[in-house]
Design a protein around this motif. Structure first.
Motif, PDB file in Angstrom:
ATOM      1  N   ASP A   1     -22.264 -41.688  78.087  1.00  0.00           N
ATOM      2  CA  ASP A   1     -22.966 -40.895  79.103  1.00  0.00           C
ATOM      3  C   ASP A   1     -22.193 -39.634  79.497  1.00  0.00           C
ATOM      4  N   ALA A   2     -20.875 -39.744  79.664  1.00  0.00           N
ATOM      5  CA  ALA A   2     -20.073 -38.587  80.074  1.00  0.00           C
ATOM      6  C   ALA A   2     -20.127 -37.494  79.013  1.00  0.00           C
ATOM      7  N   SER A   3     -20.043 -37.874  77.746  1.00  0.00           N
ATOM      8  CA  SER A   3     -20.102 -36.890  76.664  1.00  0.00           C
ATOM      9  C   SER A   3     -21.484 -36.258  76.578  1.00  0.00           C
ATOM     10  N   LYS A   4     -22.532 -37.051  76.801  1.00  0.00           N
ATOM     11  CA  LYS A   4     -23.889 -36.502  76.811  1.00  0.00           C
ATOM     12  C   LYS A   4     -24.043 -35.472  77.929  1.00  0.00           C
ATOM     13  N   PHE A   5     -23.427 -35.763  79.075  1.00  0.00           N
ATOM     14  CA  PHE A   5     -23.487 -34.824  80.202  1.00  0.00           C
ATOM     15  C   PHE A   5     -22.803 -33.505  79.828  1.00  0.00           C
ATOM     16  N   LEU A   6     -21.631 -33.565  79.215  1.00  0.00           N
ATOM     17  CA  LEU A   6     -20.931 -32.354  78.797  1.00  0.00           C
ATOM     18  C   LEU A   6     -21.764 -31.536  77.819  1.00  0.00           C
ATOM     19  N   VAL A   7     -22.401 -32.183  76.891  1.00  0.00           N
ATOM     20  CA  VAL A   7     -23.265 -31.473  75.943  1.00  0.00           C
ATOM     21  C   VAL A   7     -24.421 -30.806  76.688  1.00  0.00           C
ATOM     22  N   ALA A   8     -24.968 -31.502  77.692  1.00  0.00           N
ATOM     23  CA  ALA A   8     -26.121 -30.972  78.429  1.00  0.00           C
ATOM     24  C   ALA A   8     -25.738 -29.754  79.266  1.00  0.00           C
ATOM     25  N   VAL A   9     -24.544 -29.736  79.861  1.00  0.00           N
ATOM     26  CA  VAL A   9     -24.166 -28.613  80.736  1.00  0.00           C
ATOM     27  C   VAL A   9     -23.391 -27.526  79.997  1.00  0.00           C
ATOM     28  N   HIS A  10     -23.140 -27.740  78.730  1.00  0.00           N
ATOM     29  CA  HIS A  10     -22.347 -26.795  77.941  1.00  0.00           C
ATOM     30  C   HIS A  10     -22.899 -25.372  77.982  1.00  0.00           C
ATOM     31  N   ASP A  11     -24.177 -25.211  77.960  1.00  0.00           N
ATOM     32  CA  ASP A  11     -24.781 -23.882  77.882  1.00  0.00           C
ATOM     33  C   ASP A  11     -25.272 -23.354  79.221  1.00  0.00           C
ATOM     34  N   VAL A  12     -24.927 -23.985  80.323  1.00  0.00           N
ATOM     35  CA  VAL A  12     -25.338 -23.492  81.643  1.00  0.00           C
ATOM     36  C   VAL A  12     -24.558 -22.204  81.930  1.00  0.00           C
ATOM     37  N   PRO A  13     -25.258 -21.108  82.221  1.00  0.00           N
ATOM     38  CA  PRO A  13     -24.552 -19.853  82.482  1.00  0.00           C
ATOM     39  C   PRO A  13     -23.735 -19.932  83.780  1.00  0.00           C
ATOM     40  N   HIS A  14     -22.532 -19.359  83.749  1.00  0.00           N
ATOM     41  CA  HIS A  14     -21.643 -19.265  84.913  1.00  0.00           C
ATOM     42  C   HIS A  14     -21.354 -20.634  85.534  1.00  0.00           C
TER      43      HIS A  14
END
Length: 153
Positions: free
Chosen positions: A12-25
Motif C-alpha cells: 500500500d505504501a509503495s502504491k501511494f508513492l506511485v500515485a502521488v509521484h506526479d502531483v505538481p508542487h
C-alpha cells in the motif's frame, strides 16, 4: 491488464508513492499543510517571546543605572577619541559594546630607574592585559559603587 500487474504486486505504501509521484508542487503543498497544522502553536510561541522581549526592553529603558553606565562608556569613548572626528559623539551603536572587551591597554615604556633586568618591562603581562571593560569596572567600583546594584533595579 499486463501493465497493471507490477502495481498490484506493490504494498500500500509503495502504491501511494506511485500515485502521488506526479502531483505538481507536492513538496510545497506538504509544507503548507504542515505549517497550517502548527500555526496556532507557532503564534503562541512568538507571542510569548515578544512578551519577554517587551518586558526586558521596558526594564532597560527604565534603568537609571544602565543609562549611567552607557553614559560613562560614551564619555570614555569621547575621551579616547579626543581630537579626531569621532571625539564628540552623541551616541553609539549597541553593537560596538563588544569592542570594549577587545580594546587592551598598551604597557607604558619603562621609565628610567624602573624595572629589574635591563630591557625588560617592569609590568610583564599584568597591566598590559587589562581591557577597557576592566578599567570601566574599576572606575564604577571606586567612583560610582551604587551602579553595582543595577541588577536589583
Amino acid at each position: 491488464a499486463v501493465g497493471r500487474e507490477p502495481l498490484d504486486a506493490l504494498d500500500d505504501a509503495s502504491k501511494f508513492l506511485v500515485a502521488v509521484h506526479d502531483v505538481p508542487h507536492l513538496r510545497d503543498r506538504l509544507m503548507l499543510h504542515r505549517f497550517r497544522g502548527c500555526f496556532d502553536e507557532c503564534v503562541a510561541g512568538l507571542r510569548a517571546a515578544l512578551g519577554t522581549m517587551h518586558h526586558a526592553l521596558s526594564q532597560v529603558r527604565q534603568s537609571r543605572g544602565f543609562a549611567s553606565i552607557l553614559l560613562l562608556i560614551l564619555k570614555t569613548g569621547n575621551l579616547l577619541n579626543d581630537g579626531t572626528s569621532r571625539g564628540d559623539a552623541r551616541g553609539f551603536r549597541m553593537s560596538t559594546l563588544v569592542q570594549l572587551s577587545q580594546l587592551k591597554q598598551v604597557a607604558p615604556p619603562p621609565q628610567e630607574g624602573e624595572g629589574g633586568v635591563a630591557g625588560t618591562p617592569p609590568h610583564s603581562g599584568g597591566a598590559s592585559s587589562l581591557t577597557l571593560v576592566d578599567h570601566l569596572v574599576v572606575i564604577v567600583t571606586e567612583q560610582r559603587p551604587q551602579l553595582l546594584s543595577m541588577p536589583q533595579e
